[in-house]
Design a protein around this motif. Structure first.
Motif, PDB file in Angstrom:
ATOM      1  N   ASN A 117       0.676  -1.180   0.276  1.00  0.00           N
ATOM      2  CA  ASN A 117      -0.227  -0.225   0.070  1.00  0.00           C
ATOM      3  C   ASN A 117       0.817   0.988   0.041  1.00  0.00           C
ATOM      4  OD1 ASN A 117      -2.620  -0.756  -0.009  1.00  0.00           O
ATOM      5  ND2 ASN A 117      -2.599  -1.184   2.121  1.00  0.00           N
ATOM      6  N   LEU A 118       2.239   0.996  -0.162  1.00  0.00           N
ATOM      7  CA  LEU A 118       2.845   2.463   0.221  1.00  0.00           C
ATOM      8  C   LEU A 118       2.367   3.345  -1.264  1.00  0.00           C
ATOM      9  CD1 LEU A 118       5.775   3.009   2.385  1.00  0.00           C
ATOM     10  CD2 LEU A 118       6.749   2.581  -0.077  1.00  0.00           C
ATOM     11  N   GLY A 119       2.147   3.156  -1.805  1.00  0.00           N
ATOM     12  CA  GLY A 119       2.325   3.964  -3.109  1.00  0.00           C
ATOM     13  C   GLY A 119       1.116   4.887  -2.921  1.00  0.00           C
ATOM     14  N   ALA A 120      -0.266   4.060  -2.654  1.00  0.00           N
ATOM     15  CA  ALA A 120      -1.295   4.332  -1.950  1.00  0.00           C
ATOM     16  C   ALA A 120      -0.319   5.909  -0.975  1.00  0.00           C
ATOM     17  CB  ALA A 120      -2.685   3.552  -1.615  1.00  0.00           C
ATOM     18  N   TRP A 121      -0.417   5.741   0.119  1.00  0.00           N
ATOM     19  CA  TRP A 121       0.222   5.968   0.697  1.00  0.00           C
ATOM     20  C   TRP A 121       0.552   7.518   0.400  1.00  0.00           C
ATOM     21  CZ3 TRP A 121      -2.346   5.336   5.342  1.00  0.00           C
ATOM     22  CH2 TRP A 121      -2.762   4.023   5.803  1.00  0.00           C
ATOM     23  N   CYS A 122       1.748   7.298   0.335  1.00  0.00           N
ATOM     24  CA  CYS A 122       2.562   7.833  -0.835  1.00  0.00           C
ATOM     25  C   CYS A 122       2.093   9.210  -1.514  1.00  0.00           C
ATOM     26  CB  CYS A 122       4.147   7.282  -0.545  1.00  0.00           C
ATOM     27  SG  CYS A 122       5.454   7.053  -0.258  1.00  0.00           S
ATOM     28  N   SER A 123       1.960   9.235  -2.605  1.00  0.00           N
ATOM     29  CA  SER A 123       0.813   9.956  -3.594  1.00  0.00           C
ATOM     30  C   SER A 123      -0.675  10.627  -2.854  1.00  0.00           C
ATOM     31  CB  SER A 123       0.174   8.801  -4.805  1.00  0.00           C
ATOM     32  OG  SER A 123      -0.744   7.917  -3.955  1.00  0.00           O
ATOM     33  N   SER A 126      -0.279  11.281   2.432  1.00  0.00           N
ATOM     34  CA  SER A 126      -0.779  10.362   3.926  1.00  0.00           C
ATOM     35  C   SER A 126       0.461   9.682   4.582  1.00  0.00           C
ATOM     36  CB  SER A 126      -1.520   8.363   3.662  1.00  0.00           C
ATOM     37  OG  SER A 126      -2.437   9.438   3.686  1.00  0.00           O
ATOM     38  N   PHE A 127       1.419   9.889   4.091  1.00  0.00           N
ATOM     39  CA  PHE A 127       2.854   9.659   4.847  1.00  0.00           C
ATOM     40  C   PHE A 127       3.518  11.269   4.376  1.00  0.00           C
ATOM     41  CE2 PHE A 127       3.190   4.935   5.696  1.00  0.00           C
ATOM     42  CZ  PHE A 127       1.599   4.471   6.759  1.00  0.00           C
ATOM     43  N   GLN A 128       4.264  11.255   5.378  1.00  0.00           N
ATOM     44  CA  GLN A 128       5.156  13.002   5.002  1.00  0.00           C
ATOM     45  C   GLN A 128       6.510  12.026   4.560  1.00  0.00           C
ATOM     46  OE1 GLN A 128       5.830  15.264   8.303  1.00  0.00           O
ATOM     47  NE2 GLN A 128       3.183  14.790   9.883  1.00  0.00           N
ATOM     48  N   ASP A 129       7.472  12.751   4.086  1.00  0.00           N
ATOM     49  CA  ASP A 129       8.411  12.984   3.122  1.00  0.00           C
ATOM     50  C   ASP A 129       9.802  13.009   4.599  1.00  0.00           C
ATOM     51  OD1 ASP A 129      10.478  12.760   1.638  1.00  0.00           O
ATOM     52  OD2 ASP A 129      10.048  14.515   0.337  1.00  0.00           O
ATOM     53  N   LEU A 130       9.929  12.306   4.209  1.00  0.00           N
ATOM     54  CA  LEU A 130      11.197  11.778   5.577  1.00  0.00           C
ATOM     55  C   LEU A 130      12.427  12.383   4.942  1.00  0.00           C
ATOM     56  CD1 LEU A 130      10.567   8.440   7.069  1.00  0.00           C
ATOM     57  CD2 LEU A 130      10.081   9.949   7.581  1.00  0.00           C
ATOM     58  N   LYS A 131      13.235  12.767   3.715  1.00  0.00           N
ATOM     59  CA  LYS A 131      14.334  12.893   2.809  1.00  0.00           C
ATOM     60  C   LYS A 131      15.019  14.158   3.783  1.00  0.00           C
ATOM     61  CE  LYS A 131      16.217  14.037  -1.057  1.00  0.00           C
ATOM     62  NZ  LYS A 131      17.217  15.840  -0.399  1.00  0.00           N
ATOM     63  N   SER A 153       9.962   3.574  -0.864  1.00  0.00           N
ATOM     64  CA  SER A 153       9.922   4.430  -1.049  1.00  0.00           C
ATOM     65  C   SER A 153       8.568   4.378  -2.538  1.00  0.00           C
ATOM     66  CB  SER A 153      10.883   5.244  -1.522  1.00  0.00           C
ATOM     67  OG  SER A 153      11.862   4.109  -2.168  1.00  0.00           O
ATOM     68  N   TYR A 154       7.942   5.998  -3.249  1.00  0.00           N
ATOM     69  CA  TYR A 154       7.707   5.472  -4.072  1.00  0.00           C
ATOM     70  C   TYR A 154       7.585   7.259  -4.819  1.00  0.00           C
ATOM     71  CZ  TYR A 154       3.361   6.123  -6.337  1.00  0.00           C
ATOM     72  OH  TYR A 154       2.630   6.245  -8.115  1.00  0.00           O
ATOM     73  N   GLN A 155       8.167   6.279  -5.954  1.00  0.00           N
ATOM     74  CA  GLN A 155       8.200   7.320  -7.395  1.00  0.00           C
ATOM     75  C   GLN A 155       9.657   8.831  -6.819  1.00  0.00           C
ATOM     76  OE1 GLN A 155       4.428   9.356  -9.028  1.00  0.00           O
ATOM     77  NE2 GLN A 155       4.287   7.536 -10.507  1.00  0.00           N
ATOM     78  N   GLY A 156      10.203   8.132  -5.711  1.00  0.00           N
ATOM     79  CA  GLY A 156      11.646   9.064  -5.801  1.00  0.00           C
ATOM     80  C   GLY A 156      11.348   9.292  -4.449  1.00  0.00           C
ATOM     81  N   LYS A 157       9.814   9.092  -4.250  1.00  0.00           N
ATOM     82  CA  LYS A 157      10.105  10.095  -2.376  1.00  0.00           C
ATOM     83  C   LYS A 157      10.141   8.900  -1.251  1.00  0.00           C
ATOM     84  CE  LYS A 157       6.305  12.256   0.026  1.00  0.00           C
ATOM     85  NZ  LYS A 157       4.864  13.004   0.058  1.00  0.00           N
TER      86      LYS A 157
END
Length: 458
Positions: A117-123, A126-131, A153-157
């Motif tokens: 489900n990470l792609g959905a979380w990131c896109s 719902s989950f903050q960028d940790l970079k 990660s998802y699409q570089g995020k």
């Protein structure tokens, strides 16, 4: 390890595939429609002062004994921040987490078992960028294997970090191997087929008494995503579209499955035998009861066997690979638990300190790995002298450190693409798909339609 402990992570991938994940993915998409992007300038929130008094709420799906193991790991943060209270709320699924984010009352830290489900979380944000946190604290993510970095990660995020991993390989019964003159585990799918034939015994009426290797899918750890790396089968192509028809590994995989079903006497015979096997996480598991000579499973099975069938004489090995992929032997599928800061978390700076503790601190990871019998997810923790490494467990550490790990791709449709492939596998093995190529093309069309809908904001 009690049967309920592992079901909490992967029941939705096995047996009744995708227990509630499809619903969760739909809910995530609903949350995204009209939702604002994550607030903030992208700067990392400041860490708490040593004497700050605050409570960090953590959601996870852990229960029973595993809940205690993880709670102890979370509380290690107190060594640095003695006045921070950890409120660990176990048995919280992704639906509950999503609802809390939508309602503006999320936990400070989210732990999820559903990496697909990470792609959905990131896109959806719902989950903050940790970079920003990783950059500020100069953390090198290369201490985590590439495949594990990919599924967090998802699409570089990078919106999550791994908190332990699951790795899949082959389990085999050493007594049954010896009785049939087999001296080593199979390394290729041809060897797997030949060994399965030798290890299979039939009753006088022609029904199956013991089976060398069960081809049913989905069943136990027989899922498309766990088999795919052994055949070089790719879910998503470089163009971001479903690639079942264009990836030759899928045809090879399904043809192997059908060949083995035919050897056993057909789908009905296999189904009758399967119906007599115990539940996956019970002591009546077919492998543990000596009904299956070989099976695929994750490293956590070693804990079940120790607890439920301690006298079983078994060993583990990497999964056999397609004959033409001999150089890939030693590889394996990897997934695991992920940890993140949800959108709207009240204490993001302190949440990050907790994530660093349980995702990157070697001793904390090793303590959890020993308690949960999962693979620790950093290179330093893999080589820790404190890590408990029985021979059967070491196989999975070797696979994890092989540089040949394979993980599922992250997509905005969650794991809907996995459900589509496993649904097809059931139809194929039952003989209801007359044309394999046409069937794979149809699955591609189904998945691509869902991807297109998400791409258009549906």
């Amino acid at each position: 390890m009690a049967p309920t402990t592992r079901i909490r992570r992967i029941a939705r991938r096995r047996g009744s595939l995708l227990l509630s994940v499809a619903a969760a993915a739909t809910l995530l998409a609903t949350a995204a429609c009209g939702a604002a992007a994550p607030s903030g300038s992208g700067d990392a929130a400041a860490p708490p002062n040593k004497d700050d008094k605050l409570t960090l709420t953590v959601y996870s799906k852990f229960t029973d004994r595993e809940y205690g193991v993880v709670t102890a790991a979370l509380n290690k943060l107190k060594a640095k921040y003695p006045n921070i209270t950890i409120n660990h709320e176990g048995n919280q699924d992704d639906d509950k987490l999503t609802q809390s984010i939508r309602g503006g009352n999320p936990p400070d830290v989210a732990i999820s078992f559903y990496t697909d489900n990470l792609g959905a979380w990131c896109s959806t944000g719902s989950f903050q960028d940790l970079k920003p946190y990783l950059d500020r604290d100069k953390i090198d993510v290369n201490q985590i294997p590439q495949a594990v970095r990919d599924y967090t990660s998802y699409q570089g995020k990078r919106c999550a970090l791994p908190m332990l991993a699951d790795v899949y390989g082959l389990y085999y019964n050493k007594d049954m191997f010896a009785a049939h003159g087999i001296s080593a585990p199979p390394k290729t799918t041809t060897e797997l087929f030949e060994d399965a034939k030798k290890l299979t015994e039939f009753n006088a009426d022609g029904s199956i008494k013991t089976m060398g290797f069960i081809p049913s899918m989905p069943f136990y750890a027989n899922q498309a995503q766990y088999w795919a790396p052994n055949f070089g089968a790719q879910f998503i192509g470089p163009d971001g579209k479903s690639s079942l028809e264009s990836s030759p590994g899928w045809k090879a995989m399904f043809e192997f499955q059908k060949k083995l079903i035919d050897f056993y006497g057909g789908h009905d015979k296999v189904e009758k035998f399967k119906a007599g096997l115990g539940d996956e996480y019970s002591a009546d598991n077919g492998f543990q009861k000596g009904k299956l000579a070989m099976m695929y499973d994750g490293e956590f099975r070693t804990a079940f066997i120790k607890d439920q069938t301690p006298t079983l004489n078994y060993a583990t090995a990497p999964a056999p690979v397609l004959d033409s992929m001999a150089d890939h032997y030693g590889a394996g599928f990897a997934t695991g638990t992920i940890i993140a800061i949800p959108k709207g978390a009240k204490n993001p700076g302190a949440a990050w300190e907790l994530i660093k503790q349980v995702a990157l601190d070697t001793d904390t990871l090793v303590d959890m790995a020993n308690g949960l019998k999962n693979v620790p997810s950093t290179t330093a923790s893999l080589s820790s002298p404190k890590l408990d490494v029985p021979p059967q467990f070491k196989t999975f550490l070797d696979i994890y450190g092989s540089g040949k790990l394979v993980a599922n791709p992250s997509t905005p449709i969650g794991d809907a693409f996995l459900k589509a492939v496993n649904d097809f596998a059931e139809k194929w093995q039952a003989g209801s798909v007359p044309d394999l190529d046409a069937g794979l093309k149809q699955v591609d069309a189904q998945v691509n339609d869902e991807l297109a809908q998400k791409g258009s904001g549906g």
